[in-house]
Design an enzyme around this catalytic site. Sequence first.
Site, PDB file in Angstrom:
ATOM      1  N   ASP A 152       0.779  -1.377  -0.163  1.00 44.12           N
ATOM      2  CA  ASP A 152      -0.062  -0.115   0.136  1.00 44.12           C
ATOM      3  C   ASP A 152       1.011   1.122   0.133  1.00 44.12           C
ATOM      4  O   ASP A 152       1.683   1.390   0.958  1.00 44.12           O
ATOM      5  CB  ASP A 152      -0.993   0.027   1.265  1.00 44.12           C
TER       6      ASP A 152
ATOM      7  N   SER B 174      -3.207  14.187 -13.283  1.00 41.87           N
ATOM      8  CA  SER B 174      -4.454  14.428 -13.757  1.00 41.87           C
ATOM      9  C   SER B 174      -4.624  15.833 -14.217  1.00 41.87           C
ATOM     10  O   SER B 174      -4.051  16.682 -13.994  1.00 41.87           O
ATOM     11  CB  SER B 174      -5.521  14.070 -12.682  1.00 41.87           C
TER      12      SER B 174
ATOM     13  N   TYR C 202      -8.750  14.896  -4.218  1.00 42.77           N
ATOM     14  CA  TYR C 202      -7.995  14.167  -5.228  1.00 42.77           C
ATOM     15  C   TYR C 202      -7.300  15.421  -5.906  1.00 42.77           C
ATOM     16  O   TYR C 202      -6.061  15.249  -6.402  1.00 42.77           O
ATOM     17  CB  TYR C 202      -9.283  13.545  -6.384  1.00 42.77           C
TER      18      TYR C 202
ATOM     19  N   ALA D 217      -6.344  18.188  -5.015  1.00 44.86           N
ATOM     20  CA  ALA D 217      -5.326  18.855  -4.329  1.00 44.86           C
ATOM     21  C   ALA D 217      -4.012  17.843  -4.103  1.00 44.86           C
ATOM     22  O   ALA D 217      -2.719  18.249  -4.416  1.00 44.86           O
ATOM     23  CB  ALA D 217      -5.618  19.024  -2.529  1.00 44.86           C
ATOM     24  N   SER D 218      -4.046  16.578  -4.262  1.00 47.47           N
ATOM     25  CA  SER D 218      -3.175  15.526  -4.361  1.00 47.47           C
ATOM     26  C   SER D 218      -2.561  15.581  -5.877  1.00 47.47           C
ATOM     27  O   SER D 218      -1.247  15.586  -5.894  1.00 47.47           O
ATOM     28  CB  SER D 218      -3.584  14.094  -4.175  1.00 47.47           C
ATOM     29  N   LYS D 219      -3.359  16.166  -6.748  1.00 45.01           N
ATOM     30  CA  LYS D 219      -2.566  16.041  -7.850  1.00 45.01           C
ATOM     31  C   LYS D 219      -1.616  17.374  -8.335  1.00 45.01           C
ATOM     32  O   LYS D 219      -0.885  17.358  -9.101  1.00 45.01           O
ATOM     33  CB  LYS D 219      -3.596  15.708  -9.006  1.00 45.01           C
TER      34      LYS D 219
HETATM   35  N1  LIG Z   1      -8.928   6.885 -15.468  1.00 48.41           N
HETATM   36  C1  LIG Z   1      -8.946   8.152 -15.355  1.00 48.41           C
HETATM   37  O1  LIG Z   1      -9.800   8.683 -15.888  1.00 48.41           O
HETATM   38  C2  LIG Z   1      -7.806   8.962 -14.843  1.00 48.41           C
HETATM   39  C3  LIG Z   1      -7.544  10.518 -15.425  1.00 48.41           C
HETATM   40  C4  LIG Z   1      -6.554  10.980 -14.739  1.00 48.41           C
HETATM   41  C5  LIG Z   1      -5.767  10.590 -13.963  1.00 48.41           C
HETATM   42  N2  LIG Z   1      -5.915   9.100 -13.594  1.00 48.41           N
HETATM   43  C6  LIG Z   1      -4.732   8.837 -12.853  1.00 48.41           C
HETATM   44  O2  LIG Z   1      -4.248   7.379 -13.339  1.00 48.41           O
HETATM   45  C7  LIG Z   1      -3.523   6.698 -12.076  1.00 48.41           C
HETATM   46  C8  LIG Z   1      -4.154   5.342 -12.501  1.00 48.41           C
HETATM   47  O3  LIG Z   1      -5.629   5.288 -12.364  1.00 48.41           O
HETATM   48  P1  LIG Z   1      -6.183   4.318 -13.030  1.00 48.41           P
HETATM   49  O4  LIG Z   1      -7.486   4.982 -13.665  1.00 48.41           O
HETATM   50  O5  LIG Z   1      -5.813   3.164 -13.661  1.00 48.41           O
HETATM   51  O6  LIG Z   1      -7.365   3.597 -12.066  1.00 48.41           O
HETATM   52  P2  LIG Z   1      -7.596   2.174 -11.291  1.00 48.41           P
HETATM   53  O7  LIG Z   1      -8.095   1.378 -12.641  1.00 48.41           O
HETATM   54  O8  LIG Z   1      -8.638   2.041 -10.193  1.00 48.41           O
HETATM   55  O9  LIG Z   1      -6.293   1.251 -11.144  1.00 48.41           O
HETATM   56  C9  LIG Z   1      -5.471   1.896  -9.839  1.00 48.41           C
HETATM   57  C10 LIG Z   1      -4.377   0.910  -9.382  1.00 48.41           C
HETATM   58  O10 LIG Z   1      -3.737   1.361  -8.336  1.00 48.41           O
HETATM   59  C11 LIG Z   1      -3.712   0.482  -7.184  1.00 48.41           C
HETATM   60  N3  LIG Z   1      -3.709   1.126  -5.964  1.00 48.41           N
HETATM   61  C12 LIG Z   1      -4.921   2.030  -5.553  1.00 48.41           C
HETATM   62  N4  LIG Z   1      -4.521   2.491  -4.366  1.00 48.41           N
HETATM   63  C13 LIG Z   1      -3.229   1.809  -4.045  1.00 48.41           C
HETATM   64  C14 LIG Z   1      -2.465   1.792  -2.736  1.00 48.41           C
HETATM   65  N5  LIG Z   1      -2.906   2.587  -1.784  1.00 48.41           N
HETATM   66  N6  LIG Z   1      -1.208   1.324  -2.902  1.00 48.41           N
HETATM   67  C15 LIG Z   1      -0.826   0.684  -3.915  1.00 48.41           C
HETATM   68  N7  LIG Z   1      -1.641   0.458  -5.151  1.00 48.41           N
HETATM   69  C16 LIG Z   1      -2.859   1.103  -5.251  1.00 48.41           C
HETATM   70  C17 LIG Z   1      -4.782  -0.435  -7.577  1.00 48.41           C
HETATM   71  O11 LIG Z   1      -4.918  -1.837  -7.085  1.00 48.41           O
HETATM   72  P3  LIG Z   1      -5.347  -1.965  -5.488  1.00 48.41           P
HETATM   73  O12 LIG Z   1      -6.629  -1.635  -5.557  1.00 48.41           O
HETATM   74  O13 LIG Z   1      -5.285  -3.641  -5.590  1.00 48.41           O
HETATM   75  O14 LIG Z   1      -4.325  -1.302  -4.520  1.00 48.41           O
HETATM   76  C18 LIG Z   1      -4.776  -0.491  -9.115  1.00 48.41           C
HETATM   77  O15 LIG Z   1      -3.627  -1.422  -9.641  1.00 48.41           O
HETATM   78  C19 LIG Z   1      -4.149   7.320 -11.027  1.00 48.41           C
HETATM   79  O16 LIG Z   1      -3.067   7.847 -10.228  1.00 48.41           O
HETATM   80  C20 LIG Z   1      -5.336   8.193 -11.305  1.00 48.41           C
HETATM   81  O17 LIG Z   1      -5.470   9.179 -10.472  1.00 48.41           O
HETATM   82  C21 LIG Z   1      -6.778   8.402 -14.058  1.00 48.41           C
END
Ligand SMILES: NC(=O)c1ccc[n+]([C@@H]2O[C@H](COP(=O)([O-])OP(=O)(O)OC[C@H]3O[C@@H](n4cnc5c(N)ncnc54)[C@H](OP(=O)(O)O)[C@@H]3O)[C@@H](O)[C@H]2O)c1
Length: 269
Positions: free
Chosen positions: A62, A140, A153, A155-157
Amino acid sequence: MSSFFKDKVVAITGGSDGIGKALIDELIPLGAKIATCGRNQDKLYNLQVQYSHHLLHTVVADVSRYHDCEHFINSTIETFGGIDILINNAGVSMRALLTDLDIDVIKKVMDINFYGTVYCTKLALESIIKRQGSIVGISSIAGYRGLPGRSGYSASKFAMNGWLESIRTELLDSNVNVLWVCPGFTSSNIRNAAINKQGESVGESLMNEGSMMSAAKCARYILSAIENRKRTLVLTFTGKRTVFMNRFFPSWTDKMVKKFFFKDGKLVK
Ligand SMILES: NC(=O)c1ccc[n+]([C@@H]2O[C@H](COP(=O)([O-])OP(=O)(O)OC[C@H]3O[C@@H](n4cnc5c(N)ncnc54)[C@H](OP(=O)(O)O)[C@@H]3O)[C@@H](O)[C@H]2O)c1
């Protein structure tokens, strides 16, 4: 894509789903050595089964916990001898208005999205400097334009972008590239896994996931930006338009963003 990634050690946080998984799917055929982590052991196990004949190191970790990050990064260095590219991808979103939410929601999102990036980057830094590699943050559009219902969210980005800009400047003479990527809406599990006002997964996406950029396409853009040692990457037409409009017409953008996310005074996305 060229042979740039062949034999490179790429550590990707959150590689068991979405964009992180898509990055692995693209990198495996290119001959990269990959390490990834996530919280859910079953999802990592499935990944191991899918790529049982490839150089893939997985760790249950995590990223909001420093010692988990330490285990992930140190075991990656032990397994592969070092790290060339760190992709800070693990992240969670949220869906709750400030008036309603438990304040711990914001802390939880910051701990994963921002501090997870800080921990892994700090732990991998020496190796990346030695190899003159790359540090990547998956940020993001919400890191350029605050979004309602996603205050923690956003704020974190924003924090991630500012922090990476600082360390890019610190590392200017080291030949380490620092890149942050701002995907637009990308089809993934992020909206299902987003946390609500009590900090629990909302369990559904209120958006049309099928109309979004695919995670595979997003991953290909990210890898091309890493290979070309870009500073930033902003994706999708809507994403680029939002960043542009917010810069030059911020008040107008407030109204447009509100109109997009609210209906009859209620947050609907
Ligand atoms: N999809 C979008 O529209 C979008 C847009 C802008 C930015 N993003 C950014 O892209 C990144 C990936 O997002 P995604 O869309 O691919 O999301 P996702 O499909 O929910 O995948 C998130 C991945 O991160 C892992 N994860 C979550 N919390 C974690 C933690 N505390 N420790 C370790 N692993 C963790 C999850 O696995 P577990 O749950 O098993 O931990 C999963 O493998 C994120 O940073 C997100 O903010 C996404």
